[in-house]
Every structure is written in structure tokens, then in C-alpha cells.
Design a protein around this motif. Structure first.
Motif, mmCIF file in Angstrom:
data_model
loop_
_atom_site.group_PDB
_atom_site.id
_atom_site.type_symbol
_atom_site.label_atom_id
_atom_site.label_comp_id
_atom_site.label_asym_id
_atom_site.label_seq_id
_atom_site.Cartn_x
_atom_site.Cartn_y
_atom_site.Cartn_z
ATOM 1 N N ALA A 1 1.097 -1.282 -0.360
ATOM 2 C CA ALA A 1 -0.612 0.414 0.376
ATOM 3 C C ALA A 1 0.852 1.511 0.111
ATOM 4 C CB ALA A 1 -0.948 0.048 1.282
ATOM 5 N N PHE A 2 2.555 1.464 0.437
ATOM 6 C CA PHE A 2 2.833 2.590 0.585
ATOM 7 C C PHE A 2 3.389 2.628 -0.577
ATOM 8 C CE2 PHE A 2 3.805 4.504 5.020
ATOM 9 C CZ PHE A 2 2.483 3.878 6.194
ATOM 10 N N LYS A 3 3.935 1.735 -1.295
ATOM 11 C CA LYS A 3 3.642 1.807 -2.540
ATOM 12 C C LYS A 3 3.252 1.993 -3.533
ATOM 13 C CE LYS A 3 6.370 -1.760 -4.540
ATOM 14 N NZ LYS A 3 6.889 -3.420 -4.818
ATOM 15 N N GLU A 4 2.068 1.897 -3.766
ATOM 16 C CA GLU A 4 1.070 2.138 -4.401
ATOM 17 C C GLU A 4 0.824 3.429 -4.490
ATOM 18 O OE1 GLU A 4 -0.072 0.052 -6.570
ATOM 19 O OE2 GLU A 4 -2.236 1.308 -7.551
ATOM 20 N N HIS A 5 0.476 4.072 -2.652
ATOM 21 C CA HIS A 5 0.075 4.931 -2.501
ATOM 22 C C HIS A 5 0.748 5.963 -2.400
ATOM 23 C CE1 HIS A 5 -4.230 3.981 -2.713
ATOM 24 N NE2 HIS A 5 -3.860 2.696 -2.432
ATOM 25 N N HIS A 6 2.343 5.844 -3.282
ATOM 26 C CA HIS A 6 3.264 6.826 -2.619
ATOM 27 C C HIS A 6 3.468 7.717 -1.476
ATOM 28 C CE1 HIS A 6 6.213 10.018 -3.719
ATOM 29 N NE2 HIS A 6 5.710 10.843 -3.853
ATOM 30 N N GLY A 7 3.197 6.478 -0.199
ATOM 31 C CA GLY A 7 3.332 6.990 1.277
ATOM 32 C C GLY A 7 4.914 7.059 2.120
ATOM 33 N N LEU A 8 6.112 7.273 0.880
ATOM 34 C CA LEU A 8 7.054 7.363 1.597
ATOM 35 C C LEU A 8 8.042 8.259 0.183
ATOM 36 C CD1 LEU A 8 8.963 4.630 0.714
ATOM 37 C CD2 LEU A 8 6.573 4.338 0.378
ATOM 38 N N GLN A 9 8.240 9.123 0.815
ATOM 39 C CA GLN A 9 9.999 9.459 -0.073
ATOM 40 C C GLN A 9 11.022 9.424 0.141
ATOM 41 O OE1 GLN A 9 8.752 13.639 -0.383
ATOM 42 N NE2 GLN A 9 6.652 13.300 -1.437
ATOM 43 N N CYS A 10 11.804 9.482 1.340
ATOM 44 C CA CYS A 10 13.287 9.567 1.552
ATOM 45 C C CYS A 10 13.442 8.474 1.216
ATOM 46 C CB CYS A 10 14.072 10.648 2.116
ATOM 47 S SG CYS A 10 13.739 10.088 3.623
ATOM 48 N N GLY A 11 12.124 7.330 2.250
ATOM 49 C CA GLY A 11 12.261 6.272 3.259
ATOM 50 C C GLY A 11 13.060 6.591 4.252
ATOM 51 N N PHE A 12 13.355 6.904 4.860
ATOM 52 C CA PHE A 12 14.299 6.709 6.179
ATOM 53 C C PHE A 12 13.084 6.508 7.244
ATOM 54 C CE2 PHE A 12 16.737 8.011 9.892
ATOM 55 C CZ PHE A 12 17.933 7.594 9.516
ATOM 56 N N CYS A 13 12.124 7.194 7.214
ATOM 57 C CA CYS A 13 10.916 7.358 8.482
ATOM 58 C C CYS A 13 10.038 5.496 8.486
ATOM 59 C CB CYS A 13 10.034 8.219 8.558
ATOM 60 S SG CYS A 13 8.953 8.063 7.293
ATOM 61 N N THR A 14 10.505 4.935 6.881
ATOM 62 C CA THR A 14 9.235 4.036 6.330
ATOM 63 C C THR A 14 9.671 2.782 7.403
ATOM 64 O OG1 THR A 14 9.605 5.268 4.209
ATOM 65 C CG2 THR A 14 8.797 3.014 3.973
ATOM 66 N N PRO A 15 10.445 1.762 7.458
ATOM 67 C CA PRO A 15 10.554 0.881 8.292
ATOM 68 C C PRO A 15 10.381 1.566 10.018
ATOM 69 C CG PRO A 15 12.760 1.314 7.540
ATOM 70 C CD PRO A 15 11.545 2.863 7.618
ATOM 71 N N ILE B 1 7.741 10.468 13.051
ATOM 72 C CA ILE B 1 7.492 11.442 12.046
ATOM 73 C C ILE B 1 7.992 11.400 10.693
ATOM 74 C CG2 ILE B 1 9.100 13.868 12.048
ATOM 75 C CD1 ILE B 1 8.378 13.971 15.064
ATOM 76 N N CYS B 2 7.593 12.057 10.064
ATOM 77 C CA CYS B 2 8.107 12.116 8.555
ATOM 78 C C CYS B 2 8.056 13.597 7.979
ATOM 79 C CB CYS B 2 6.675 11.381 7.766
ATOM 80 S SG CYS B 2 7.024 11.987 5.773
ATOM 81 N N ARG B 3 9.383 13.596 7.435
ATOM 82 C CA ARG B 3 9.843 14.781 6.791
ATOM 83 C C ARG B 3 8.938 14.938 5.542
ATOM 84 N NH1 ARG B 3 10.078 18.651 9.268
ATOM 85 N NH2 ARG B 3 12.189 20.018 8.796
ATOM 86 N N CYS B 4 8.288 14.243 4.509
ATOM 87 C CA CYS B 4 9.290 14.854 3.525
ATOM 88 C C CYS B 4 7.877 14.632 2.767
ATOM 89 C CB CYS B 4 9.778 13.361 2.665
ATOM 90 S SG CYS B 4 11.621 12.877 2.591
ATOM 91 N N THR B 5 7.050 13.609 3.157
ATOM 92 C CA THR B 5 5.335 13.316 3.176
ATOM 93 C C THR B 5 4.612 14.353 3.042
ATOM 94 O OG1 THR B 5 4.554 11.814 3.884
ATOM 95 C CG2 THR B 5 5.795 10.781 2.470
ATOM 96 N N GLY B 6 4.899 14.873 3.821
ATOM 97 C CA GLY B 6 2.947 15.745 4.762
ATOM 98 C C GLY B 6 2.201 14.510 5.140
ATOM 99 N N TYR B 7 2.351 13.311 5.536
ATOM 100 C CA TYR B 7 1.431 12.418 6.122
ATOM 101 C C TYR B 7 0.108 12.264 4.641
ATOM 102 C CZ TYR B 7 4.133 13.912 10.133
ATOM 103 O OH TYR B 7 5.358 13.826 10.601
ATOM 104 N N GLN B 8 0.061 13.314 4.082
ATOM 105 C CA GLN B 8 -1.565 12.398 3.487
ATOM 106 C C GLN B 8 -1.097 11.556 2.927
ATOM 107 O OE1 GLN B 8 -2.735 16.145 2.143
ATOM 108 N NE2 GLN B 8 -3.970 14.933 0.406
#
Lengths: 808, 284, 164
Positions: free
Chosen positions: C93-107, C136-143
Motif C-alpha cells: 500500500a505504501f508503494k501504491e499510494h506514494h506513502g514514502l519519499q526518502c524512505g528513512f521513516c518508512t520502516p 515523524i515524517c519530514r517528506c510526505t506531509g503524511y497525507q
């Protein structure tokens, strides 16, 4: 092939420009298989850690490293005395100043690097840091730039001649021992005359507070000197790996071919990772000294206190207009607090970056800008936090100035903007402060935005709210924040933009493999922007091979062509252009191969999505895949084998993305708590490469803007102590504090960019900050507020309301 | 941020805990969820040569609601409190307050005991316990003793607990009537700019009992008897609320920090208290 | 140097045994000792959640736990959630909906979300935002993170219903 695909189906199969291609980076990131600098582990690797100054200004009387050295597992403790014989106790900054690598006799800011401990692991290193004994003699501290210019206290004794005179700085004469430079642009005399004679003048001081990019991953590196073959490999969080290689070579004396810089995955940059920091230099020295790899990764407090602050601009402005609201002139004087060393990351000829974009989106006939840089006892930096060089400051300045002028004119600020916009037919537009705006259609964007939010309805609602407030029916006010921004990004033309003498071009090198897949390498480096996805889309459209068959690689200076890196929204405008141009070189050669294979003249074939076809006979064609194979297996008269190309792109101009933002905010007058009810963002970044990624960039940039406008600051007390050193006090919003954003767009391609793209990653930050701030200011306008400084955290909003007498 | 070395103890029972405490005195500290202590150790602002992890000690966690008396073991987490149906029924203010502490991960680790016993003026539970007139049950080398929450706090990080004592549990009578826990903070994870715990009982249209405490507005939690008294016997009208707020403002003593200057904090305290009273009265 | 203690724990289903100083932070144990580098170090003061793992069924910030505390524990990291051949629904789902950018917070984000969806299988947007507020995520704005989690929840519920 079973069935002949239509042209559209063939285009879709490429996943080229304009489609919402899913990101190729995500497979590894979602599985925890990213490779960030702290994930790198080399045999025998040691860890470095800093002893840092607790004082903001002090002389160092002595440093005793005996106890630290005696600790089991400690390998070395470096001080300035150890670096001095190598000439490495100071290093050049990007701004033409120099900076202490380790404290040389004194410290100039809290957290400054004093000694560097190298130990077997990070625990021993941390213990050893505690054992280094440093004797300090405290000196008077200056944290206010205006006081600094009046003070007898000399911050930088190294910049005062023995006879007490002040040698010129990198940007000309200095007025005071704590003064760094004066930078002037525009026509001072005429501007002041216009303002003196104007029907209406608005004047105010706008402070853009000090803040910090604070990517989730801090800065760090692993230096590995291989003494056997004389090669240094430096892994690190570098937004500009090639420039870092050149800098390391220049200061270390190691020849550039013997240095390999690798930026692995980077956990966000936002400008924090552009500069060169003492940690890098010390790690390189430590690896040279010990002969084994040395890792240094700063902790969050070190990150916030020492590496790369942003902003800290005091901007005094005057704007002149006719009674009807036509702007006739703009004047700005900025006092820029640069901290203890001038380490701003700006192109050499621009000590205040592109602050001279401060005439904004408006047709202003005459303008003048002066910036004075000042030393204080704060950390050095002055990087462009999610913006092109000082563009956030410039846009904040003009967008606040417009609002204040609207008050002075008693005019609707939306209408004031509209009557002053540069008109579509005026592009390319030469601004009063010297820039040539490439393209724009501001009126269309503005009208679309105002209609989308029902601007008139919002104003009516706001008026009712004010009435209700005055009648005691509510304690909540409503603010409507407007912003129309124009950025200047994509630095930039080599003729006027360089860093340390390195022209700010960028590059792409493409190799097509025999079976029709490809690798492209660029001089930039993604920090989350999704380059591996979007640059492949550009190429897919340009060379007709599927994006999924194209690998994008960045960040390894041994393999990638030289480039100046990723910051200032320059990847798409510069490296994106290089990619398209390299792709066109591939295509040109492919055309010759296709013509040979189809047995027609070169001019008789034309490119069609994924193939070359014989003009007028589309059934006769060679696909790019077939052409790629032919390039490697056929001896074609007059054509070299292989299919490769490289482009170094020097853009003829910057690009000028723009946008129209509206924020609707409710403010609790009693607690100062804000609630973003609605945020509408219309962006025009020219040609759109991947709408999904653009939208993601907008969401993220707006959230960073929200943070900056509503609370994120690096605050100092009078003693120069940092008051916001952890994420308890340094405001990074969570999902709970952030709204959903509405995104929209218009498309006005850049006429000079090969694919018309302008760059987008920083727009939402540049436009977002003034939009949030304008909303706060707007909420109190009906009660007589002209301007209140950011950050608009609870207590400052409360204070604003209190001063206006709104608490009874 | 690396802590200094320490010796780690993980006793199986309270006797083991007390033995370490007696042996090492103020060189030893107990560890519950650790989300206050560990950051302090990592910043090397807390020096703990002997760390006693309480996680294996039996009987320290759990919630019982018995005949109107609530007892919460010291190692009970905020997450446990939020998820406990009987407690939510008996003392819903506990859930309302716990949801406003820190964030989900921290609430999984953060305990009532740690929050209460640490003496951090920023913690939410101490004020809440004073509002509930809770009893703290401590155990030391000389056995158990009880102390009222309202008598427990002396100054920031200074409490009535002796170095060789451990908090076992908190206990209080299930409150009746209306309740509210109102907290202003800068963001999730922050301590309160101002927070108020209010319990009100209603008899007809009249307030028959009131208990009011506030958090992070002094170096200890502030339970204001005068503020409560100002409401008792009234219909909690504007004049009564004004009097209660005035009484509370007389009892708090906030300091300036990044959340704002003193004048703001006093104003925020008044607003938060007004809202808490209104909500509690509405629920009474 | 303080003496080392014997530690045993289960990480992503595998037994691990080693000697460590008690003060070793669990995040360092995972990353440096066990080479499990999915969880990241962001703030070090338990605010950002990049180091989030699941310990004995609870979402925990592993920068604020000593390895000694985790002795005997069952730890799951992002590496234990899915495999390259069979990604977790949230990873998809994160891949499908662009739920990440730099990937650092993702795991940390996905690990926390996996627990959130156990706590609340069908969350509202508000519940997702509140339940993810420790990351906290610095890239995506959480949306798009919120969107990804809601999509995963819907998919998991649908799969569960289909199975019943």
C-alpha cells in the motif's frame, strides 16, 4: 507480436513523462533495505565523536586529552594542534570565508567542535568525550546582529589586521569588525526618489527567524583511506558529491582521481547536506592517520545546534504605490545573521543568494536591495532550507509587504496582487533587480485559485466572524492567507552561477545495452525526490524505451559524470535537461542506424514513440529495441558501434515556477491555538513529469512550511545557549497536527528548457510559509494588526491578541 | 546520545529490589517504562550507576476495580489504562488523560508509577492523582506505607519517597459526577503548556463537591482546594467559575520556557481551567 | 567498561544469543550487532519513531530501551513483516499510494502501522492520524501515509471477510 498496438498504447507502455509511474525506489525502502550512511559497516571501522563547546564565546586556555587517551579502546584524540601542521585546522567555506575545523584558540558558538575522539565503538567514543578536559575563559556573547555591528567585542580576530584595519572580505569592503559584506542590487537613488514622492508608502520590518532543515537522517560520513593503493573513499550524506570530492581534494592535497565520493541513500536533505562540515574533515584525517575506516554520524542535538541553520534575516521594507494600488517602487534592507563563520551555501557571486527575486510576481518598475551580513555567536550555516538560495526569504518579504500595502491602501489583497501581476504577454520579463523571468500566466492561476476556494464567500464568512467576535458570540477568528509566489530555481547558468569556482551545470550519461535496456548516470543525487523514477520517465519519452528498462544511478563520483548536485530545485531544470539532451543524442544516432536498416536516407525516417518509421510509410519501422541491438551487432558504414551519449547541460537561464496558495485558518484568540481548516495549492511547474510525485512534493513542502510558520525555530538565550536542541522543543509536526491539502495546477512550460519543466520540490515551502503567516496576520487585521513576526506559535499569537486588547 | 555505563539489576521480587536499593542508596534507581529516565541518561543528565529494572517483579501491574475502590499497579502502562473497560467505566478521567500523554509507542511503555513517582512537573498523572485524592502505596525496607498524592510532591523531582522506597500502586475511590482532563500542548509528545483535571458532583442544580488540579504550572502539581471550594454550593455560573479561576491563579507559579512567558501561561491556565470546568459540569 | 551480560532474544523469529553491555541501546543491538538496519536512528529522544519495532506485541521506540530490558523479548522489525516474494499489505500500500519519499521513516512507520491495524482493524482517518502520531515524517506531509494505511486496512478487511 500478436496485435498491433495503437500509438497511445505504445506510449503508455513506456511509462514516460506525464504518467503517475509508481516509484522504483520503494521496494527496498518499504522492506527496510535502504542503504543509508549509518548502515555502512566496513572491516575494522572506528567511530568518531566530538568534544563540543558548552559556551557560545570563549577562549580556550588548555585541552588535556590524557584521560581520554588512557581509556581502553580509544585510538586517537585530535585537536587543532594536531591538524595545524597539515593546514587542516581551518577549512574554506562555500561563502568565501574560512571556518575552524577544530577550535583554534577560541570558540564562536555553542556546540562548536573542539576535539575529535576516535574509538573502537561509539560507546567508548562517547565515554572518551566526557574525559577530555577543556579549560575555557568565557567572553562576552553577542546573539543580536544589530548589537554586533555596534559592539567593541571582536568575534573574528583572524579577520582584523595587526594595525587594526579591516581587510576586504570575499564580497568587498567591511564596515565593522563584525561585518561580513554589503551586497547591493538595483537603483538606490531612483527607488528612494520614487518612495519619497509616492502617493502611498507602506513600511515595515519583517523578521524571518532562524530555523533548521532537520532531515530525519542527520549528517554523517564514513572515510576510508586505503594506504595500499592510495585511494580515499568517502561515503556520506552529500547533496553534492562531486563538489565534495573537489573540496576534499583541494584541502587534503589528495589528487581528485584518488578520491571516490559516494552518496548512498539519503534520508532527506532539505539543504542541510549541501555544506562541508568539520565532521567530514576530521573523519578523513582520522582515517589517514589510523589507516582504517572511520565513521562519524552526528546525533540530533549536534545536528540542530551545529550543522546548517537556515534564514535569520531581518528585512526592512518600503513599498510605494499610487492611490489606485499600482506599485511604483520597492526598497529593502536586510540584516543577515550568519553566525560565527560565513558558511552560507550560495553561488559565489550572490552572498545573499537570489534575495533579489524579492520583487516577486509583480511588475515593479524600480527597486533597490541591500543586504548586510553580520557575525554573531551563533552556529554557521545559512543554507537554503527547501528553497533556492534565499528565495524563501525573498518571497516571504514581498508577500508580507503586499499585505501591509493592502492595509495601507484599504484594498483587498487579492485585488492588489491582481492589478500588479506581470502580464502573460510581458514574458520573458526583465525585473527591476536584474532577472529575466522565463514564462508565466499569473492572472489565470490566480483567478482559478480564488474561484476554487470561493474567495468572496470566504471574505463574507470572515466579516461575519468578526462581527460575531465583537458581539461576544465567539472567541475564534478566521484568517485567510493568500500568497502568489514566483521562485527562481535551477541554478544555473555557468556565466553567473558557480560554487567555489565550479560552474553550476549538470550532467547525464546514458548507455543503451544491446537488448534495449539502459543505464543513465547523473551528477545529481536524490534525497527522496524519486529521481530513479522520474528521470527514467524523461528518458522513456525521449528515447522510446520503457522506463522500467532504464536504471538511473547517482551519487558515485567514480561512475557518474560531474555535476553540482541536488538542491535549489536544480535537478529537473538542470540535470533533467541534461537527461533529455543526452537522450536526444542517442536518438540522433538511432535515427542514422534506423535509416541504414530501413535502407532509406536519414531524413526519410522520423521518431514515433518507441521507433523510427519511414515517413509516409509507418508500416516500415525499426523499434528502438531493434536499433539498440543493431548498434552492437552490425558494422554500419560511417557509424561507430555502441549507443551511448553524455550531456553536460549549462542552462541558458533559471526557471521560474509559480503558484497561488490559499489558507483558511481558525484561531483561538484565548489560547493562540491555530487550526488549518483548508489549504489550497495551485502550482505551475511547467511540464509535469510525474503528477503523483509532484503531489507528494507539494504535501511535504507545505508541511515543512506549516512547521516553520507556526513554531519551528532555533532559539538562543542571551548567553548564546541553544534552547531548541531536541525534538521536544524543535517543532516537527506529526500526522495529528497536519491537515489534508488540496492540490491543483496550471501548466506554463519553460520556453528554454528542453522539456519545459521548471522544478517543483521547493515551491510549496517557498509559497507555503508566507501563506500560513499571512493567514495569521489576516485574522487580526480587522483589529488593527499590520504585522506580527513568525513563528506563530501559541504564545506569540496570544501575545498578538493581547496587545490588540482582545483579552478584555 | 550514549548513556554512561551502569550495572543492571532485574530482580524477580520486591525483596530483591529493596536489597539493591538498600545496598546502593542514591546510586540506584528503579526503571519502569524508562521514557523519562533513559533520555536523561542518554543526555548524561542523570547518573545511574545501578539500574533496577522492575519488569520481572510480580504484582506490580494490573488494574482492579472493587466496590468503588480503584487500584492501579505502578507498572501499569498508559496503554493498559486506555484499554481497560472497567476502569473507563469507574474513572473515565483516567482514560481521557492517558490519551493526552505522549504518543502511542510511549504509552505502551510509560507507566503510572513512573509518571507519578518521578516528580517531573511536566507529567500529567501527578495532578490527576491529586484531583482524585489518590493514595500512593510505597514499600521500603520497613514495609509498606501510604501517602496521599496531595502530600507527596515537594519540588521538581523531589517527593516524599525515600531513596530506598518503591511505589507499588496508586488507589483512589471511583469518582462520581462530571469529569474533564483538558490539556494545551504544542504538539503530540509535548508536555502541557497548561493542563487541568476537574471532577464535579452535582446535586440538583448545585455543585456539591469539586476537586481541581493543574499540571506544569509550578514545580509541583497544583491541587487548589480554594478553586474547588469556589464552585461548591454554586450553580457553576460565571461568577463561580471566575472565583475558581482566580483561586487557582493564586496557587500556581509558572515559569517561562519555550512554551511561553509567565503571563501567557497564566492566561492559558485560566482558559484551560474554564474549559475543563465547563466540560465537567456538562457531564455532571 | 562495565561487565557484559548474556542476552537472549528472538528477532524476526530467529533466536539470538550474545554478550552485551547492559547500556547498549536496542536500536544499536539490532543495527550494529545483528545487522538489521531497517529501523533507523532519527532523534534519539523517543520523539520521531524511526526506530519503532514491535516488542512482545507492543510498538516500541528501540532508541529508548536498553538491550538488558529486551533480554528474553520477542522482537519484530520491518524485516520480519514481509518478504521480497510476499510483501506485507502495508508495504504494497505504501508503494501504491506514494506513502514514502526518502524512505528513512518508512520502516518505523510501517512497523507501527502494522500494530495500529491490529489494534484498530478499520480505523477512521482521525484514528490513523492519532495512532501514527508517534512517527515523524519530514517528506510526505503524511497525507499519502494516511491514505496508504487506510487502503491497507480496507484490503486486509476485505481479505478477512472473503476468508470467513
Amino acid at each position: 507480436m500478436n496485435k498491433e498496438l495503437s500509438r497511445e498504447e505504445r506510449a503508455d507502455a513506456l511509462s514516460g513523462m506525464g504518467c503517475k509511474r509508481k516509484r522504483v525506489e520503494d521496494a527496498r525502502f518499504t522492506q527496510g533495505k535502504g542503504n543509508y550512511v549509518d548502515d555502512i559497516k566496513l572491516p575494522g571501522m572506528l567511530f568518531g565523536d566530538f568534544v563540543r563547546s558548552p559556551y557560545a564565546h570563549a577562549r580556550i586556555k588548555s585541552i588535556n586529552t590524557d584521560a581520554a587517551m588512557a581509556l581502553d579502546g580509544v585510538v586517537a584524540v585530535l585537536t587543532a594542534a594536531d591538524l595545524a601542521p597539515l593546514g587542516l585546522h581551518w577549512m574554506p567555506t562555500l561563502a568565501g570565508d574560512k571556518q575552524m575545523v577544530l577550535a583554534d584558540g577560541k570558540v564562536l558558538f555553542q556546540g562548536q567542535e573542539v576535539a575529535y575522539v576516535v574509538a573502537k565503538d561509539r560507546y567508548i567514543a562517547a565515554d572518551a568525550v566526557e574525559l577530555v578536559e577543556v579549560e575555557y575563559e568565557e567572553l562576552d556573547v553577542i546573539v543580536d546582529p544589530f548589537a554586533s555591528l555596534e559592539s567593541d567585542v571582536v568575534l573574528r580576530e583572524d579577520l582584523v589586521a595587526e594595525d587594526g584595519s579591516l581587510p576586504d572580505g570575499a564580497h568587498g569592503p567591511r564596515k565593522h569588525h563584525n561585518h561580513i559584506f554589503t551586497w547591493e542590487v538595483g537603483d538606490k537613488e531612483t527607488t528612494e526618489q520614487v518612495i519619497g514622492d509616492a502617493e502611498v508608502v507602506a513600511e515595515d520590518m519583517f523578521y524571518y527567524h532562524r530555523t533548521h532543515p532537520c532531515p530525519l537522517e542527520t549528517c554523517g560520513c564514513v572515510a576510508s583511506m586505503d594506504k595500499v593503493n592510495g585511494k580515499l573513499t568517502l561515503y556520506g550524506t552529500f547533496q553534492a558529491p562531486h563538489a565534495i570530492r573537489t573540496v576534499v581534494s583541494l584541502i587534503s592535497g589528495i589528487e581528485e582521481h584518488n578520491i571516490r565520493v559516494i552518496s548512498p541513500d539519503i534520508g532527506g536533505g532539505f539543504g542541510n547536506k549541501v555544506g562541508a562540515y568539520p565532521g567530514y574533515v576530521c573523519s578523513v584525517v582520522a582515517s589517514i592517520v589510523t589507516g582504517v575506516p572511520v565513521k562519524w554520524v552526528e546525533d540530533r542535538m549536534e545536528n540542530l545546534m551545529t550543522t546548517a541553520f537556515a534564514r535569520d534575516y531581518w528585512m526592512k521594507g518600503k513599498i510605494a504605490a499610487t492611490k489606485e494600488g499600482k506599485i511604483t517602487g520597492l526598497w529593502c534592507h536586510t540584516t543577515a545573521d550568519h553566525g560565527g563563520f560565513d558558511a552560507c551555501a550560495d553561488p559565489t557571486k550572490f552572498p545573499a543568494g537570489f534575495m533579489n527575486i524579492c520583487t516577486g510576481s509583480y511588475d515593479i518598475p524600480v527597486a533597490y536591495l541591500a543586504v548586510d551580513g553580520v557575525y554573531t555567536n551563533k552556529a554557521p550555516g545559512g543554507v537554503s532550507y527547501r528553497c533556492s538560495f534565499r528565495v524563501t526569504e525573498a518571497v516571504y518579504f514581498i508577500e508580507r509587504m503586499i499585505e501591509v500595502l493592502a492595509i495601507e491602501l484599504n484594498m483587498d489583497p487579492a485585488e492588489l496582487r491582481r492589478i500588479n501581476f506581470i502580464k502573460k504577454e510581458q514574458f520573458p520579463y526583465k525585473s527591476a533587480l536584474g532577472w529575466e523571468y522565463d514564462s508565466g500566466d499569473y492572472h489565470t492561476a490566480w483567478d482559478k485559485a480564488l474561484e476554487a476556494v470561493d474567495y468572496k464567500g470566504l471574505r463574507a464568512e470572515q466579516a461575519q466572524r468578526v462581527e460575531d467576535f465583537k458581539a461576544g458570540k465567539t472567541r475564534s477568528l478566521m484568517g485567510i492567507g493568500l500568497t502568489f509566489f514566483t521562485e527562481i530555481v535551477g541554478a544555473g547558468p555557468v556565466k553567473n552561477c558557480d560554487i567555489l569556482g565550479l560552474g553550476m551545470f549538470d550532467s547525464c550519461e546514458i548507455r543503451i545495452h544491446p537488448t534495449g535496456s539502459a543505464i543513465a548516470r547523473l551528477g545529481t543525487i536524490s534525497q527522496g525526490q524519486g529521481h530513479a523514477t522520474t528521470f527514467a520517465q524523461i528518458l522513456a519519452t525521449e528515447i522510446g524505451l520503457p522506463a522500467d528498462s532504464i536504471t538511473i544511478e547517482e551519487g558515485d563520483t567514480d561512475t557518474a559524470p560531474y555535476g553540482l548536485g541536488t538542491y535549489g530545485s536544480r535537478s529537473t531544470p538542470v540535470a533533467g535537461a541534461a537527461t533529455a539532451m543526452a537522450g536526444r543524442k542517442i536518438r540522433a544516432k538511432a535515427q542514422m542506424i534506423a535509416a541504414y536498416l530501413l535502407e532509406v536516407h536519414d531524413d526519410d525516417v522520423e521518431f514515433d514513440v518507441d521507433r523510427f518509421v519511414v515517413k509516409g510509410a509507418p508500416e516500415k519501422f525499426k523499434t528502438m529495441k531493434e536499433i539498440a541491438f543493431a548498434a552492437y551487432n552490425q558494422a554500419i558504414p560511417g557509424i561507430e558501434p555502441g549507443l551511448e551519449a553524455v550531456s553536460y547541460y549549462d542552462p541558458p537561464n533559471m526557471t521560474y515556477p509559480f503558484g497561488a496558495y490559499v489558507c483558511v485558518m481558525d484561531i483561538d484568540v484565548d489560547t493562540g491555538v491555530t487550526d488549518i481548516r483548508r489549504f489550497y495549492a495551485l502550482d505551475d511547474c511547467g511540464t509535469r513529469i510525474n503528477p503523483m510525485i509532484i503531489e507528494g512534493q507539494i504535501h511535504g513542502g507545505l508541511t515543512e512550511a506549516l512547521a516553520v510558520a507556526l513554531g519551528q525555530e532555533i532559539a538562543y538565550d542571551d548567553m548564546g545557549n541553544v534552547k531548541t536542541g531536541t525534538l521536544m522543543d524543535f517543532f516537527l509536526p506529526t500526522a495529528w497536527e497536519v491537515p489534508n491539502y488540496e492540490t491543483d495546477h496550471t501548466v506554463t512550460p519553460s520556453p528554454h528548457h528542453p522539456i519545459g519543466a521548471k522544478g517543483v520540490g521547493e515551491s510549496p515551502h517557498v509559497g507555503g510559509v508566507p501563506c500560513f503567516s499571512n493567514a495569521v496576520n489576516d485574522a487580526f487585521k480587522a483589529f488593527g494588526l499590520r504585522h506580527t513576526h513568525m513563528p506563530h506559535d501559541h504564545w506569540r499569537i496570544w501575545q498578538t491578541a493581547n496587545k490588540l486588547g482582545l483579552h478584555g | 546520545m550514549i548513556p554512561a555505563a551502569f550495572e543492571y539489576h532485574r530482580p524477580k521480587d520486591m525483596a530483591g529490589v529493596l536489597a539493591v536499593l538498600v545496598e546502593h542508596g542514591d546510586e540506584a534507581r528503579v526503571l519502569a517504562g524508562g521514557h523519562s529516565l533513559i533520555p536523561m541518561m542518554k543526555l548524561r543528565m542523570a547518573d545511574v550507576p545501578h539500574l533496577i529494572d522492575l519488569q520481572d517483579v510480580d504484582g506490580l501491574s494490573g488494574i482492579t476495580v472493587d466496590g468503588g475502590r480503584v487500584r492501579i499497579g505502578a507498572m501499569t502502562t498508559q496503554s493498559d489504562i486506555i484499554g481497560h473497560a472497567a476502569l473507563a467505566e469507574a474513572a473515565p478521567i483516567m482514560r481521557e488523560a492517558s490519551l493526552q500523554i505522549a504518543d502511542p509507542q510511549v504509552r505502551y511503555m510509560g507507566t503510572v508509577g513512573g509518571n507519578v513517582a518521578n516528580g517531573d512537573p511536566g507529567n500529567d498523572m501527578p495532578g490527576l492523582m491529586q484531583c482524585l485524592d489518590a493514595t500512593f502505596i510505597l514499600v521500603g525496607p520497613d514495609g509498606e506505607r501510604e501517602v496521599q498524592a496531595r502530600d507527596f510532591y515537594e519540588a521538581a523531582y523531589m517527593t516524599d519517597r525515600e531513596d530506598d522506597e518503591v511505589l507499588l500502586a496508586v488507589a483512589f475511590d471511583a469518582p462520581s459526577g462530571g469529569y474533564a482532563y483538558e490539556k494545551q500542548k504544542r504538539k503530540i509528545g509535548d508536555y502541557a503548556t497548561a493542563a487541568a483535571a476537574v471532577l464535579l458532583e452535582k446535586n440538583g442544580d448545585t455543585c456539591s463537591a469539586a476537586s481541581i488540579a493543574m499540571t506544569n504550572l509550578s514545580d509541583t502539581p497544583v491541587w487548589s482546594e480554594a478553586a474547588g471550594n469556589a464552585l461548591v454550593g454554586t450553580s457553576v455560573d460565571a461568577a463561580a467559575i471566575d472565583a475558581a479561576v482566580a483561586a487557582m491563579l493564586g496557587d500556581i507559579d509558572p515559569t517561562q520556557d519555550n512554551r511561553g512567558p509567565i503571563e501567557f501561561k497564566r492566561h492559558a491556565a485560566a482558559m484551560i481551567l474554564r474549559r475543563a470546568i465547563a466540560r465537567a459540569w456538562d457531564r455532571a | 567498561m562495565a561487565k557484559k551480560m548474556h542476552i537472549q532474544m528472538t528477532v524476526n523469529g530467529e533466536e539470538q544469543e550474545f554478550l552485551a553491555e547492559p547500556r547498549e541501546l536496542l536500536i544499536h543491538t539490532l543495527r550494529e550487532r545483528l545487522n538489521i538496519t531497517g529501523p533507523h536512528i532519527g532523534c534519539e529522544t523517543s520523539h520521531c519513531g524511526a526506530c519503532t519495532v514491535t516488542i512482545n506485541g507492543k510498538s516500541v521506540k528501540s532508541c529508548t530501551m536498553f538491550v538488558a530490558q529486551a533480554n528474553g523479548a520477542d522482537v519484530t522489525t520491518i524485516e520480519g513483516l514481509g518478504s521480497p516474494d510476499s510483501l506485507h499489505v502495508l508495504q504494497e500500500a505504501f508503494k501504491e499510494h506514494h506513502g514514502l519519499q526518502c524512505g528513512f521513516c518508512t520502516p518505523g512507520m510501517i512497523t507501527r502501522a502494522s500494530k495500529l491495524l491490529e489494534e484498530i482493524p478499520n480505523p477512521t482517518e482521525e484514528e490513523v492520524r492519532f495512532g501514527m502520531a508517534g512517527n515523524i515524517c519530514r517528506c510526505t506531509g503524511y497525507q499519502n501515509i494516511v491514505k496508504s494505511i487506510l487502503a491497507a486496512a480496507a484490503e486486509m478487511s476485505a481479505a478477512k471477510e472473503a476468508a470467513e
